[in-house]
Structure formats: structure tokens, C-alpha cells
Design a protein around this motif. Sequence first.
Motif, PDB file in Angstrom:
ATOM      1  N   PRO A 195       0.838  -1.222   0.000  1.00 40.22           N
ATOM      2  CA  PRO A 195       0.000   0.000   0.000  1.00 40.22           C
ATOM      3  C   PRO A 195       0.862   1.256   0.000  1.00 40.22           C
ATOM      4  O   PRO A 195       1.801   1.392   0.781  1.00 40.22           O
ATOM      5  CB  PRO A 195      -0.806  -0.145   1.306  1.00 40.22           C
ATOM      6  CG  PRO A 195      -0.837  -1.615   1.580  1.00 40.22           C
ATOM      7  CD  PRO A 195       0.468  -2.144   1.082  1.00 40.22           C
ATOM      8  N   GLY A 196       0.562   2.110  -0.954  1.00 40.09           N
ATOM      9  CA  GLY A 196       1.292   3.365  -1.046  1.00 40.09           C
ATOM     10  C   GLY A 196       2.591   3.273  -1.810  1.00 40.09           C
ATOM     11  O   GLY A 196       3.288   4.277  -1.942  1.00 40.09           O
ATOM     12  N   MET A 197       2.973   2.100  -2.326  1.00 37.53           N
ATOM     13  CA  MET A 197       4.232   1.926  -3.065  1.00 37.53           C
ATOM     14  C   MET A 197       3.922   1.438  -4.475  1.00 37.53           C
ATOM     15  O   MET A 197       3.218   0.431  -4.654  1.00 37.53           O
ATOM     16  CB  MET A 197       5.146   0.919  -2.358  1.00 37.53           C
ATOM     17  CG  MET A 197       5.595   1.348  -0.969  1.00 37.53           C
ATOM     18  SD  MET A 197       6.674   0.117  -0.217  1.00 37.53           S
ATOM     19  CE  MET A 197       8.028   0.140  -1.399  1.00 37.53           C
ATOM     20  N   ALA A 198       4.413   2.149  -5.500  1.00 39.81           N
ATOM     21  CA  ALA A 198       4.188   1.788  -6.899  1.00 39.81           C
ATOM     22  C   ALA A 198       5.121   0.655  -7.307  1.00 39.81           C
ATOM     23  O   ALA A 198       6.242   0.528  -6.798  1.00 39.81           O
ATOM     24  CB  ALA A 198       4.409   3.003  -7.800  1.00 39.81           C
ATOM     25  N   GLY A 199       4.663  -0.192  -8.249  1.00 43.06           N
ATOM     26  CA  GLY A 199       5.481  -1.282  -8.758  1.00 43.06           C
ATOM     27  C   GLY A 199       6.511  -0.788  -9.761  1.00 43.06           C
ATOM     28  O   GLY A 199       6.545   0.397 -10.124  1.00 43.06           O
ATOM     29  N   PRO A 200       7.368  -1.699 -10.289  1.00 47.18           N
ATOM     30  CA  PRO A 200       8.396  -1.297 -11.254  1.00 47.18           C
ATOM     31  C   PRO A 200       7.792  -0.932 -12.605  1.00 47.18           C
ATOM     32  O   PRO A 200       6.690  -1.365 -12.955  1.00 47.18           O
ATOM     33  CB  PRO A 200       9.268  -2.553 -11.363  1.00 47.18           C
ATOM     34  CG  PRO A 200       8.345  -3.680 -11.030  1.00 47.18           C
ATOM     35  CD  PRO A 200       7.411  -3.150  -9.980  1.00 47.18           C
ATOM     36  N   VAL A 201       8.517  -0.126 -13.352  1.00 49.04           N
ATOM     37  CA  VAL A 201       8.099   0.272 -14.689  1.00 49.04           C
ATOM     38  C   VAL A 201       8.589  -0.788 -15.672  1.00 49.04           C
ATOM     39  O   VAL A 201       9.773  -1.127 -15.697  1.00 49.04           O
ATOM     40  CB  VAL A 201       8.655   1.655 -15.062  1.00 49.04           C
ATOM     41  CG1 VAL A 201       8.258   2.021 -16.485  1.00 49.04           C
ATOM     42  CG2 VAL A 201       8.164   2.702 -14.077  1.00 49.04           C
ATOM     43  N   LEU A 202       7.682  -1.338 -16.494  1.00 52.17           N
ATOM     44  CA  LEU A 202       8.004  -2.366 -17.482  1.00 52.17           C
ATOM     45  C   LEU A 202       7.916  -1.756 -18.881  1.00 52.17           C
ATOM     46  O   LEU A 202       6.996  -0.967 -19.171  1.00 52.17           O
ATOM     47  CB  LEU A 202       7.049  -3.556 -17.363  1.00 52.17           C
ATOM     48  CG  LEU A 202       7.031  -4.258 -15.989  1.00 52.17           C
ATOM     49  CD1 LEU A 202       6.065  -5.425 -16.007  1.00 52.17           C
ATOM     50  CD2 LEU A 202       8.437  -4.711 -15.615  1.00 52.17           C
ATOM     51  N   HIS A 203       8.854  -2.151 -19.745  1.00 51.95           N
ATOM     52  CA  HIS A 203       8.971  -1.553 -21.074  1.00 51.95           C
ATOM     53  C   HIS A 203       8.784  -2.607 -22.160  1.00 51.95           C
ATOM     54  O   HIS A 203       9.184  -3.766 -21.995  1.00 51.95           O
ATOM     55  CB  HIS A 203      10.347  -0.897 -21.247  1.00 51.95           C
ATOM     56  CG  HIS A 203      10.728   0.030 -20.138  1.00 51.95           C
ATOM     57  ND1 HIS A 203      10.315   1.338 -20.088  1.00 51.95           N
ATOM     58  CD2 HIS A 203      11.493  -0.172 -19.015  1.00 51.95           C
ATOM     59  CE1 HIS A 203      10.800   1.919 -18.996  1.00 51.95           C
ATOM     60  NE2 HIS A 203      11.519   1.009 -18.325  1.00 51.95           N
ATOM     61  N   SER A 204       8.187  -2.175 -23.257  1.00 46.31           N
ATOM     62  CA  SER A 204       8.121  -2.971 -24.491  1.00 46.31           C
ATOM     63  C   SER A 204       8.961  -2.263 -25.545  1.00 46.31           C
ATOM     64  O   SER A 204       8.779  -1.053 -25.772  1.00 46.31           O
ATOM     65  CB  SER A 204       6.677  -3.119 -24.975  1.00 46.31           C
ATOM     66  OG  SER A 204       5.898  -3.815 -24.021  1.00 46.31           O
ATOM     67  N   VAL A 205       9.882  -2.985 -26.176  1.00 45.28           N
ATOM     68  CA  VAL A 205      10.838  -2.355 -27.089  1.00 45.28           C
ATOM     69  C   VAL A 205      10.914  -3.148 -28.392  1.00 45.28           C
ATOM     70  O   VAL A 205      10.549  -4.334 -28.458  1.00 45.28           O
ATOM     71  CB  VAL A 205      12.241  -2.270 -26.447  1.00 45.28           C
ATOM     72  CG1 VAL A 205      12.204  -1.456 -25.172  1.00 45.28           C
ATOM     73  CG2 VAL A 205      12.799  -3.665 -26.166  1.00 45.28           C
TER      74      VAL A 205
END
Length: 695
Positions: A195-205
Motif C-alpha cells: 500500500p502506497g508503493m508503486a510497482g516497477p516500470v516495465l517496457h516494451s521495445v
Amino acid sequence: MDIVENDVLDLVEGEGDAVRGMPEEDLQAIVASEIDDAADYIDNTVSTERAFATDYYWGRPFGNEEEGRSQVVSYDVRDTVQAIMPSLMRVFFAGDNVVEFVPQGPEDEAAARQATDYVNHIVQRDNPGFRVFHAAFKDALIRKAGIIKYWWEAAPQVETWELSGLDDGALAVVMADPEVAVQVLASETAGQNAPGMAGPVLHSVRCTRVRRNGRVRVEAVPPEEFLIDRRAKSIADATFVAHRSTVPAGDLVAMGYDPALVEEFAESADVLDTNVERLARNEDATLNLGARGDEAMKLVLYTEAYVRVDYDGDGMPELRRVCTMGPGHRIVANQPASFRPFVDLCPDPEPHTFFGMSIADVTMDLQRIKSSILRNMLDSLAQSIHPRMAAVEGQVNMDDLLNTEVGGVVRMRQPGMVQPLETPFVGQQAFPVLAYMDEIRENRTGITKAAAGLDADALQSTTRAAVAATITAAQQRVELIARLFAEGGISDLFRGILKLVTAHQDRERVVRLKNRWVAVDPRPWNADMDVTVNVGIGSGTTEEKLMFLSAVAARQEGIIQSMGPANALAGLPQYRNTLARMMELAGYRDASQFFGDPAMAPPAPPPAPPPPDPNVLLAQAQTEQIRADIAKKSAELTLEREKMLRADDRERDKTEADLLLRAAELEAKYGRPVDLAQMRALMERARGEKPDCGC
């Protein structure tokens, strides 16, 4: 037409030449004139003759056929060509290597062996060598000359793939590769970890890698696409040679040409479709792209010409590679050249002229004669089986007479109104003529039924020597054609490929040679190594060659047994070569499956040391015994000393105890203290040391 990468860029319009002695308009006029003259010579003279030969090869009608008569065509041209082709292909492709490179000096030995394996790998693995040679050989046998073109293709190979679900660390790893261009398509945040913490950013390349691995390319050029000066004696001394073809506009744009320039010459139809030779090979191959509406697939007449001209104005003509577009032959690339990338094959070359004679040239007249004889024989047979009928007009029902049903009734008003016009069969008188035509064909071409093993009657009641002589004579004619091909074009082809790889391959390449992965770097090779043809050409039949090699192998075995495998006369490498050549003659192409190469074997273990001298062994044993005795005595002395020290310690302890006891008794008896420290000092002093009494 396959494209060479360096057509454009800094070479367009001759850019890069330090000296310009010839105006561009003069060069344009010279090149256009040479192309038009050579095209006129090929299209109106040579192609007409070759189209005629192609029609005979396909067994097409002659044009003099009559309705209701036999129209059979003899296939003499095709039969003769098809009889020669298997032997030619076996000659060149029965062994591992088509040719071998000969070292110029001892330092080139290893490079020559590797160059032989690598260049043959280029022809037979990187390129469809068998099909290229088959097409060129057939063109030569039917159409006077087979043309093979070779060039270095450095066009980049683009690989594209997509990845998804990459976090920042994985994306950084992918982007760290300098050869990969990365395009980020999308980025999104994964689900929350807490709660209150965002997950990692995932990229499509999307990843793109451009590989610039140049390769040597080899192709059989369609005969009508090859142009040559009508005065030329060979490709090497020709003033002008060229390869013309119609290329899709998109391919020219991919080479680097200006799209507007390419569009100027693009057409919906193929301008070479009117060539009679192309139509003879495939009369339905005409093309019209007008309804397609795809500008990139429109066709452009593209000519790659090699012309000798004094371009720099120094008074000496040099070879230039000039590329043109369109029917007007607009120059779009111009650069100096060191060689013409073409070789030609001709089964019957004529001295001092480029085009010789083909197998079709010496059999077409026989095919026409035999076809005429066969037609007459069949007509005679048909007339004898189904004779013409004579009928009295008005006395016979003509419908009944024209009915060919077996057992059909013919109504007549009175007997004898219908009579057959008997025609005897005279075809048997033509059989000797057909046999004579076959004999002429065999004399002209050397291809006999006996040599092909097709005529059992020809081999009956015939001595073995006579049969062998017949077969050998036929093989010699085929071997002569093979030798002409080998010395005339194949050797030049492999020399040219060697020069290309030494000049253009700028890095090591790992390939599989003789069932081993080898790193090949041709840069230090000698590009002037000579070429020797390694084909099954020579005197005698295959059986005779095998018998001779068997005798050689037996001699080599005797030499190895008597002189050892490393002798200078006939060692294991020579013995292996003999066995490998026997396997090739037997039809097994890869001899390494049966016999390894001694040069590639691991080094032999060092020889075992000689047995030692018994006297030396005895002396060593005695020395060791003495050393053991000394060690034993030393151990015993050490033990005795240890015992003595321990006994001395016990005596000292006993004396000290007695001293303390006596001191206690004296103190008790006399009431005076005893100086124990002085007494201990006297006891601890070294043995042999005299007491210090002060005197």
C-alpha cells in the motif's frame, strides 16, 4: 540481376577520381554506343541462333508439318545433352573440392590447404554451386556459351525483434549492446507491491541489429543478358562486356540510388521480353505490371558494363565499371575496375573468336533428318494399315465408307464398287539410314550407346579390350569438354573468388570445414596462388584408375611397414591421399567419413624412456639403504639423548626434594633459616662450571 553494393555513394558520376581527362558526355556517348552495338550483335545474331537451338532441345515442331501426316520430332539434341550432363557433373562434384590452390612457396602450404577448403565451401555452401554449374553447363552445351558471374555482396542484413516486460535493469542491458538499436514502444507501471508503493516500470521495445557480413555470390547469367564486344576473342581481352537485366525499382533504391532518378526509368513492362532467346526458353514469361500499381516493383533496364577507355587522359586505356539505367543508357555510376567478374564455358571453342560451337550446333541437322525419316516411316506404316479406298461415285454410301468403326458395314449398289488402294510398308528400308544418322551423331559428339551401357547387342561377341576402347574413347570426348570447362572458366572463377575474399573479408569467419569448425581469416593469404583442377579427368576408365590406386596403396603400405609411418618417401599423409582418391572415384564425396587427415590428428605422446641399467639400479638401491641406516642411527641417538635428559630431570627433581626436606629438618633442629635460593642457584648452574668462591 544481383547488385553490387558499391554502385553508388561516392562513386556516382565518377566522384573520387583525382584526374578527369574525359568529359562525362564523351564517356556517355562511348558507353551507350558500346551497349547498343553489343546488344544488336547478341539480339539479332547470336540470340537468334541460340533460340533455334533451344527449339530443337525442346523438340518443338519445325514449321513444315502437314495436316493429316505424322508430326513426330526426334530428340537427338536433348538426348545427346542429357547423356553428357551426368558425366560432367560427376567429374566436377564427385570429390570434396572442385579445384585446389597451389602454394607459391613453403610458407603458403597451410594457407593453400585452407584456401582450397574455404573457397570450395563458398561455392558449394554459401552458394548453390551445383545448380549454378548445372545451368552454366547446359547453357554451354545448348547455347554456345555458359556465363558465370561472381561478385562480393556487402549488403547489410537487418534483424528485427520485439521484447516486452523489461524492467529498467533489463532495458539497460539491452541498450548496452552497441550493435543493437532499441526503440521503446511502451512503458507502464506494474501492480503495487505494498500500500502506497508503486510497482516497477516495465517496457516494451523493438530491437534492430544490422549485420554487415559480406559474402561472395555466384550465379549463372542467362545468356541473353550477357553482352560482349563482337570483336572480342575472350572476356579477358574484350573491349566491352556487360550484364544487362531488368531490376525492380525498389532494389535500386535500396542500393542508394535517388528514388526520383529510378522512377524516371521505371516501366511496367520488361524490355527484354522481346528477346527471341528468352521467349524460346519460356514463351509465356512476358510480364506487364501496369495493373498492379506498385511503383517499387516496376522494372528498370540496368546495365553493369566493363569498358576499356582512357578516362583520365593519360594516353593509356584503363578498365572502368560503368552502370547505366534505361534504354538510353544513362550513366549512374562510374568507377575504376581491376577485373571483369565473368567467366565463360564453351564445349567446342573456336580460336580467335568468343563464341564457338555447341553440342546442339552439330546435332540439329541430324535431328531434322531423323525426324523427316521417322515421319515418312510412320506415314508409310499408317497407309499400309489403313489404306486409302477407291469408290465408284454414286454407287457407295459415303457415310458408311467414311465410318472407321471396326466391322462396320459399307452399303454398295453392286459388288466391287469399293476397292482398297494397297500401299506396301517400306519403312524397313529406312532403318539403315537411321542407324547411319546415329553413327554420324556418335562420331560428332563421342556419345555412344555402348559407352552409356544402353545397347547390350553392341557388347555381345566383343572382346573386353574392344569394349574398354569404345568406352574410353567416349569418355575422352566428355573429359575433353570437362577440361575445356575447367581450364577455360572454372579455374578463373576460383582465382577470382580467392582475390575477392582476400580483398574484402575483413574479419575472421568460423565455418565448418572437413567436419571441423575452423576460424578462417584470408587477409594474410597470397592472392596470386595458382589453381589446379581437381576433377576426375585422365586416361583410363574408373575401374582402371581404382586398380592403379590399389597397387599404389599396396606399395605405400609396404614402405610404411619397412620404414615407419614418418618416412620421407610415403608416409601416412600420402597413404591417406591415396585412400581418399579411391573413395572419390567410388562415388563417396566425403572421404573424411572413412579416413581422417593425419595433419589434423592430435600430437602423439612422447616416446617411453629406455629401460635403466641394472648396475645403476643396484647402486641406487645401495645408496638408499645407506641413507636408511644413517637415518635409523640418528633416530636411535636422538632417542637415547631424550632418555638421558629425562633421567637427569628425575634425578634433579629427587635431589631438590631431598634438599627441601633436609633444609626443613635443619631449621627445625637449630632454629635458623636456611638460604634455599643460593642452594637452588648452585644446583641450576651448568655442569662443569666451578663455583664462584671469591678467590
